[in-house]
Design a protein around this motif. Structure first.
Motif, PDB file in Angstrom:
ATOM      1  N   ASP B 132       0.858  -1.184   0.000  1.00  0.00           N
ATOM      2  CA  ASP B 132       0.000   0.000   0.000  1.00  0.00           C
ATOM      3  C   ASP B 132       0.886   1.223   0.000  1.00  0.00           C
ATOM      4  OD1 ASP B 132      -2.360  -1.528   2.245  1.00  0.00           O
ATOM      5  OD2 ASP B 132      -2.443  -1.296   0.068  1.00  0.00           O
ATOM      6  N   ILE B 133       0.871   1.933  -1.105  1.00  0.00           N
ATOM      7  CA  ILE B 133       1.721   3.110  -1.227  1.00  0.00           C
ATOM      8  C   ILE B 133       0.883   4.340  -0.929  1.00  0.00           C
ATOM      9  CG2 ILE B 133       3.200   4.411  -2.797  1.00  0.00           C
ATOM     10  CD1 ILE B 133       3.424   1.841  -4.446  1.00  0.00           C
ATOM     11  N   PRO B 134       1.220   5.053   0.128  1.00  0.00           N
ATOM     12  CA  PRO B 134       0.414   6.234   0.447  1.00  0.00           C
ATOM     13  C   PRO B 134       0.628   7.311  -0.594  1.00  0.00           C
ATOM     14  CG  PRO B 134       2.274   6.053   1.948  1.00  0.00           C
ATOM     15  CD  PRO B 134       2.341   4.872   1.046  1.00  0.00           C
ATOM     16  N   LEU B 135      -0.441   8.031  -0.904  1.00  0.00           N
ATOM     17  CA  LEU B 135      -0.279   9.100  -1.867  1.00  0.00           C
ATOM     18  C   LEU B 135      -1.192  10.270  -1.555  1.00  0.00           C
ATOM     19  CD1 LEU B 135      -3.003   8.270  -3.591  1.00  0.00           C
ATOM     20  CD2 LEU B 135      -1.396   6.922  -4.885  1.00  0.00           C
ATOM     21  N   LYS B 136      -0.968  11.322  -2.295  1.00  0.00           N
ATOM     22  CA  LYS B 136      -1.725  12.545  -2.102  1.00  0.00           C
ATOM     23  C   LYS B 136      -2.444  12.826  -3.410  1.00  0.00           C
ATOM     24  CE  LYS B 136       0.614  16.395  -1.396  1.00  0.00           C
ATOM     25  NZ  LYS B 136       1.389  17.470  -0.742  1.00  0.00           N
ATOM     26  N   VAL B 137      -3.708  13.094  -3.317  1.00  0.00           N
ATOM     27  CA  VAL B 137      -4.445  13.429  -4.534  1.00  0.00           C
ATOM     28  C   VAL B 137      -4.244  14.912  -4.821  1.00  0.00           C
ATOM     29  CG1 VAL B 137      -6.716  13.508  -5.593  1.00  0.00           C
ATOM     30  CG2 VAL B 137      -6.125  11.646  -4.038  1.00  0.00           C
ATOM     31  N   ILE B 138      -3.896  15.222  -6.047  1.00  0.00           N
ATOM     32  CA  ILE B 138      -3.631  16.618  -6.395  1.00  0.00           C
ATOM     33  C   ILE B 138      -4.919  17.268  -6.865  1.00  0.00           C
ATOM     34  CG2 ILE B 138      -2.300  18.123  -7.914  1.00  0.00           C
ATOM     35  CD1 ILE B 138      -0.127  16.055  -7.876  1.00  0.00           C
ATOM     36  N   PRO B 139      -5.295  18.346  -6.224  1.00  0.00           N
ATOM     37  CA  PRO B 139      -6.585  18.960  -6.579  1.00  0.00           C
ATOM     38  C   PRO B 139      -6.552  19.572  -7.963  1.00  0.00           C
ATOM     39  CG  PRO B 139      -5.403  20.313  -4.992  1.00  0.00           C
ATOM     40  CD  PRO B 139      -4.599  19.070  -5.159  1.00  0.00           C
ATOM     41  N   ARG B 140      -7.735  19.680  -8.564  1.00  0.00           N
ATOM     42  CA  ARG B 140      -7.838  20.099  -9.946  1.00  0.00           C
ATOM     43  C   ARG B 140      -7.213  21.463 -10.210  1.00  0.00           C
ATOM     44  NH1 ARG B 140     -13.152  21.123 -12.011  1.00  0.00           N
ATOM     45  NH2 ARG B 140     -13.763  20.010 -10.116  1.00  0.00           N
ATOM     46  N   LYS B 141      -7.245  22.332  -9.221  1.00  0.00           N
ATOM     47  CA  LYS B 141      -6.742  23.677  -9.490  1.00  0.00           C
ATOM     48  C   LYS B 141      -5.241  23.699  -9.733  1.00  0.00           C
ATOM     49  CE  LYS B 141      -6.219  25.086  -4.668  1.00  0.00           C
ATOM     50  NZ  LYS B 141      -6.973  24.301  -3.706  1.00  0.00           N
ATOM     51  N   LEU B 142      -4.551  22.609  -9.343  1.00  0.00           N
ATOM     52  CA  LEU B 142      -3.105  22.579  -9.569  1.00  0.00           C
ATOM     53  C   LEU B 142      -2.728  21.815 -10.830  1.00  0.00           C
ATOM     54  CD1 LEU B 142      -1.853  21.895  -5.932  1.00  0.00           C
ATOM     55  CD2 LEU B 142      -1.844  24.049  -7.167  1.00  0.00           C
ATOM     56  N   TRP B 143      -3.728  21.294 -11.535  1.00  0.00           N
ATOM     57  CA  TRP B 143      -3.397  20.450 -12.680  1.00  0.00           C
ATOM     58  C   TRP B 143      -2.608  21.173 -13.760  1.00  0.00           C
ATOM     59  CZ3 TRP B 143      -8.150  16.918 -14.106  1.00  0.00           C
ATOM     60  CH2 TRP B 143      -8.413  16.072 -13.011  1.00  0.00           C
ATOM     61  N   LYS B 144      -2.783  22.495 -13.833  1.00  0.00           N
ATOM     62  CA  LYS B 144      -2.108  23.190 -14.929  1.00  0.00           C
ATOM     63  C   LYS B 144      -0.594  23.142 -14.781  1.00  0.00           C
ATOM     64  CE  LYS B 144      -2.840  27.649 -12.634  1.00  0.00           C
ATOM     65  NZ  LYS B 144      -2.062  27.259 -11.494  1.00  0.00           N
ATOM     66  N   ASP B 145      -0.111  22.885 -13.561  1.00  0.00           N
ATOM     67  CA  ASP B 145       1.336  22.803 -13.381  1.00  0.00           C
ATOM     68  C   ASP B 145       1.929  21.555 -14.000  1.00  0.00           C
ATOM     69  OD1 ASP B 145       1.182  24.128 -10.000  1.00  0.00           O
ATOM     70  OD2 ASP B 145       1.180  25.105 -11.961  1.00  0.00           O
ATOM     71  N   PHE B 146       1.079  20.621 -14.340  1.00  0.00           N
ATOM     72  CA  PHE B 146       1.593  19.319 -14.765  1.00  0.00           C
ATOM     73  C   PHE B 146       1.309  19.031 -16.220  1.00  0.00           C
ATOM     74  CE2 PHE B 146       2.901  18.144 -10.638  1.00  0.00           C
ATOM     75  CZ  PHE B 146       1.986  18.691  -9.764  1.00  0.00           C
ATOM     76  N   GLN B 147       1.197  20.050 -17.001  1.00  0.00           N
ATOM     77  CA  GLN B 147       0.913  19.810 -18.413  1.00  0.00           C
ATOM     78  C   GLN B 147       2.168  19.476 -19.166  1.00  0.00           C
ATOM     79  OE1 GLN B 147      -2.223  19.385 -19.192  1.00  0.00           O
ATOM     80  NE2 GLN B 147      -2.314  19.743 -16.996  1.00  0.00           N
ATOM     81  N   GLN B 148       1.960  18.903 -20.333  1.00  0.00           N
ATOM     82  CA  GLN B 148       3.097  18.486 -21.120  1.00  0.00           C
ATOM     83  C   GLN B 148       3.945  19.695 -21.492  1.00  0.00           C
ATOM     84  OE1 GLN B 148       2.029  16.190 -24.467  1.00  0.00           O
ATOM     85  NE2 GLN B 148       4.143  15.703 -24.995  1.00  0.00           N
ATOM     86  N   PRO B 149       5.234  19.628 -21.226  1.00  0.00           N
ATOM     87  CA  PRO B 149       6.077  20.768 -21.570  1.00  0.00           C
ATOM     88  C   PRO B 149       6.220  20.878 -23.081  1.00  0.00           C
ATOM     89  CG  PRO B 149       7.418  18.950 -20.764  1.00  0.00           C
ATOM     90  CD  PRO B 149       6.007  18.526 -20.630  1.00  0.00           C
ATOM     91  N   SER B 150       6.289  22.086 -23.536  1.00  0.00           N
ATOM     92  CA  SER B 150       6.466  22.242 -24.977  1.00  0.00           C
ATOM     93  C   SER B 150       7.953  22.298 -25.264  1.00  0.00           C
ATOM     94  CB  SER B 150       5.792  23.531 -25.447  1.00  0.00           C
ATOM     95  OG  SER B 150       6.325  24.617 -24.716  1.00  0.00           O
ATOM     96  N   VAL B 151       8.362  21.476 -26.167  1.00  0.00           N
ATOM     97  CA  VAL B 151       9.780  21.441 -26.508  1.00  0.00           C
ATOM     98  C   VAL B 151      10.021  22.465 -27.608  1.00  0.00           C
ATOM     99  CG1 VAL B 151      11.657  19.988 -27.336  1.00  0.00           C
ATOM    100  CG2 VAL B 151       9.841  19.004 -25.931  1.00  0.00           C
ATOM    101  N   PRO B 152      10.863  23.430 -27.356  1.00  0.00           N
ATOM    102  CA  PRO B 152      11.084  24.448 -28.390  1.00  0.00           C
ATOM    103  C   PRO B 152      11.791  23.843 -29.595  1.00  0.00           C
ATOM    104  CG  PRO B 152      12.596  24.752 -26.546  1.00  0.00           C
ATOM    105  CD  PRO B 152      11.678  23.640 -26.156  1.00  0.00           C
TER     106      PRO B 152
END
Lengths: 328, 247
Positions: B132-152
Motif C-alpha cells: 500500500d503506497i500512500p499518496l496525495k491526490v492533487i486537486p484540480r486547481k493545480l493540474w495546470k502545473d503538470f501539463q506536457q512541456p512544450s519542446v522548443p
C-alpha cells in the motif's frame, strides 16, 4: 561476541590450518582463552577478557503455547524478502482461508484509528505498508485459529531465518496471545535452538485487522543463550562441554552462569538428566549433516550450563519475556 | 475516482519496473497522471535545484491487459496523484517473478495505491504480496502545473552515443568542473567540453547520426558543420544519465 567471532572470521583459513581448538577459562586474569592449534606447530592464543554479569532468565516452554506453525526456513526467508530492510517490526497471523499473513507493522500515533484529518501533514511521508500472504500448503504444520496475530521484531527474525536457511532446517513458531513471548525453534539431530522474542501486547480488544494493535513498548527480547552453533561435533578427546538449551516446565528455566568452569573429566554432560535436553554427544562421530560444514575436529561450546538442582542459585526470580511495566 | 489495472505479461512488467526505477533515481516524489489512454510520470522540480523536469508518457495498452479508470469528473477525466517514487519502484521490485500484477486506487485510512503481486510459487499455493503506497491526490486547481512541456524548436538534433559511455565520461569530468559545454552539429558530431583555469578537456564523438528534419524545420538552412552549444550543470546531467538503465 564480536571479539569472539573475529577469531573464527575466516572459515576457509580455519578449515585449512586449524587442527584443534581449545577453549578454557582463566579465572585469575578473567580471560576466556581460545587457543587454535594449527598446522606446523603454530599455536594462536586469544585472550578475551570478560565481565561477570547478571542475566535474565527466560521462562518459556514451547509446549505450553497453543499455536504453532512450522515451515522450511526457505519459505519464511522468501516471505520476509519484500519488506524494507529498515522495517522494525512485523506482524504474523492467520488470515481468511487459512492463509499465513506477514504484514509490516507501523507504529501509529495515538488516535490513529480515526482517519487522519487532511491538513498540512504530508501523507506521502507515511510509510508504505507491505503484506505477504502464503497459502497453508506451504507449511508443514499450521495449528492456529484464523484471526490470531502477533507482532515481533523483524531484525531478529531475519537473523534466525538466515541461520536456519544456511542449515536448511525447518523453523517452528510457537506462540500464544499477543503479549506473550513467541518461541522460534530449530531442531535437527545435532542441535536444538530456541529463540524467544517478545510480542506486542494488544491493548485494543476490538482490533480485527492483523497487527492493528496499538503500540505498547516492546520488551527487549530475551534470546537466552541458546543460540546454537552450526558446527558439527567431533567426539572424544576433549574436555567436557556444556550446552545450554531449554529446560522443561518444572525447572526454573534457562540457567546461565556468569562464568563457566570447564572440568576435564569423563566425557559426559554435567547436568540434571531429566530436566535438560542436551545433545547426545555419546554417539560416535556424527556423520555430516547436510547444509553444515563437514565434521571438524573441534567442538564449540555454548556458554551456559544445566545446573544440578543442588547447586542452583537460591530462589531465582523467573522473569517472563514481557515489559516490566505491563501485566504478565 | 477509480483506478484499476492489471499486468500479466512478464516483458511488460519488466519494462514498467524499469521505468519506475528510472523515476525513482531522478526525484524523491513524482506525480502520476492517469487518463483513459495514458499513464504519465511527471516530475517538475522547477522551484528546487534549478529546474529539472521530466515528462514520461506510457500508452496504457502497451503495458496493461486491463485498465479501468474514472477521473475526478466527466469533463476532467483524469487523476493526478503524488507519491514517493521509491515506494513504487520498491513495490515493483518484488514483482520480478510475478504471475500477475494488479494496481488499484484504494482508501485505507488514507488514499493509497495498492500494488498486489501474485508470485510464481514452487508449491501449489500462490503467494501474494500487497503493497500500500500512500499518496496525495492533487486537486484540480493545480493540474495546470503538470501539463506536457512544450519542446522548443531545436537548432540541432542529434542521436546520443551509448549512454553508458557518456555517463562514464561525464562522471570523470564532474571531478574537474561543475559546468559542462555540450555542442553538436548536423554532421553527427558531438563534443563535451569542460574548461577550468588549469585545464580544458574535450571528448569528441563522431558519426552519431541526426534525426531526419521535418519539412518545415528552420534549421534546414543551417550549415551542417556549425556547432550549437549549451552550458549545463554536470550534476544534473549525471543525475539524468544515472537514471537511465541499460536497455
Amino acid at each position: 561476541m564480536k571479539s569472539f567471532l573475529s577469531i573464527f572470521r575466516s572459515l576457509v583459513m580455519l578449515e585449512k590450518t586449524v587442527e584443534k581448538c581449545c577453549i578454557s577459562l582463566n579465572d585469575r586474569s578473567s580471560c576466556l582463552v581460545v587457543q587454535l592449534h594449527c598446522k606446523y606447530g603454530v599455536r594462536k592464543t586469544h585472550n578475551l577478557s570478560f565481565q561477570d554479569c547478571e542475566c535474565l532468565q527466560a521462562v518459556f516452554n514451547p509446549a505450553s503455547c497453543p499455536h504453532v506453525l512450522r515451515a522450511p526456513a526457505r519459505i519464511l526467508g522468501e516471505a520476509v524478502l519484500p519488506f524494507p530492510p529498515a522495517l522494525a517490526e512485523v506482524t504474523l497471523g492467520i488470515g481468511r482461508g487459512r492463509r499465513v499473513i506477514l504484514r509490516s507493522y507501523q507504529e501509529e500515533e495515538a488516535g490513529a484509528q480515526v482517519p487522519p484529518v487532511p491538513g498540512p501533514t504530508d501523507s506521502t511521508v507515511k510509510a508504505m505498508m507491505t503484506e505477504m500472504s502464503i497459502g497453508e500448503e506451504d507449511f508443514q504444520q499450521l495449528q492456529a485459529p484464523e484471526g490470531i496475530a502477533i507482532t515481533f521484531c523483524l531484525k531478529e527474525f531475519r537473523g534466525l531465518l538466515s541461520f536456519a536457511e544456511s542449515a536448511n532446517l525447518p523453523v517452528s513458531i510457537h506462540f500464544d496471545a499477543p503479549g506473550r513471548p513467541a518461541i522460534f525453534t530449530l531442531e535437527d539431530s545435532l542441535l536444538d535452538g530456541h529463540f524467544v522474542l517478545a510480542t506486542l501486547l494488544e491493548l485494543d480488544p476490538h482490533s480485527q485487522d492483523l497487527g492493528s494493535s496499538q503500540l505498547h513498548r516492546p520488551v527487549p527480547q530475551l534470546q537466552g543463550h541458546s543460540t546454537p552453533h552450526q558446527d558439527d561435533f567431533a567426539n572424544d578427546d576433549i574436555d567436557s562441554y556444556m550446552i545450554a538449551m531449554e529446560t522443561t516446565v518444572s525447572s526454573e528455566g534457562l540457567r546461565v552462569l556468569p562464568s563457566v568452569t570447564l572440568t576435564p573429566g569423563p566425557q559426559r554432560h554435567c547436568g540434571p538428566g531429566p530436566h535438560s535436553e542436551e545433545e547426545d554427544n555419546d554417539e560416535a562421530e556424527p556423520g555430516p549433516v547436510p547444509g553444515t560444514p563437514p565434521p571438524k575436529k573441534f567442538r564449540s561450546m555454548f556458554f551456559g550450563s544445566i545446573l544440578d538442582p543442588i547447586h542452583s542459585p537460591q530462589g531465582p526470580s523467573p522473569v517472563l519475556a514481557e515489559d516490566s511495566d505491563g501485566e504478565g | 475516482m477509480k483506478f484499476r489495472a492489471k499486468i500479466v505479461d512478464a516483458a511488460c512488467l519488466n519494462h514498467f519496473t524499469r521505468v519506475s526505477n528510472m523515476i525513482a533515481k531522478l526525484a524523491k516524489t513524482c506525480t502520476l497522471r492517469i487518463s483513459p489512454e495514458k499513464l504519465n510520470f511527471i516530475l517538475c522540480d522547477r522551484l528546487v535545484g534549478g529546474g529539472v523536469s521530466m515528462w514520461c508518457e506510457l500508452e496504457q495498452e502497451n503495458f496493461f491487459s486491463e485498465f479501468q479508470m474514472e477521473g475526478v469528473s466527466a469533463e476532467n477525466n483524469a487523476i493526478y496523484l503524488e507519491l514517493t517514487s521509491e515506494n513504487l519502484s520498491r513495490a515493483l521490485k518484488t514483482a520480478q517473478n510475478a504471475r500477475t500484477l494488479k494496481i488499484k486506487l484504494t482508501n485505507k485510512h488514507f488514499p493509497c495505491l495498492t500494488v498486489s503481486v501474485e508470485l510464481l510459487s514452487m508449491s501449489t499455493s500462490s503467494r501474494i504480496v500487497t503493497h500500500d503506497i500512500p499518496l496525495k491526490v492533487i486537486p484540480r486547481k493545480l493540474w495546470k502545473d503538470f501539463q506536457q512541456p512544450s519542446v522548443p524548436d531545436a537548432d540541432v538534433s542529434i542521436y546520443l552515443p551509448v549512454l553508458k559511455t557518456l555517463k562514464s565520461v561525464v562522471e570523470k569530468m564532474k571531478n574537474i568542473s561543475n559546468h559542462l559545454v555540450i555542442e553538436a552539429n548536423l554532421n553527427g558530431e558531438l563534443n563535451l567540453k569542460i574548461e577550468t583555469d588549469l585545464v580544458c578537456v574535450t571528448t569528441h564523438f563522431k558519426d552519431l547520426g541526426n534525426p531526419p528534419l521535418a519539412s518545415d524545420d528552420a534549421s534546414r538552412d543551417r550549415d551542417p558543420a556549425e556547432m550549437a552549444e549549451v552550458h549545463v550543470d554536470i550534476r544534473k546531467l549525471l543525475q539524468f544519465l544515472a537514471g537511465q538503465q541499460t536497455w
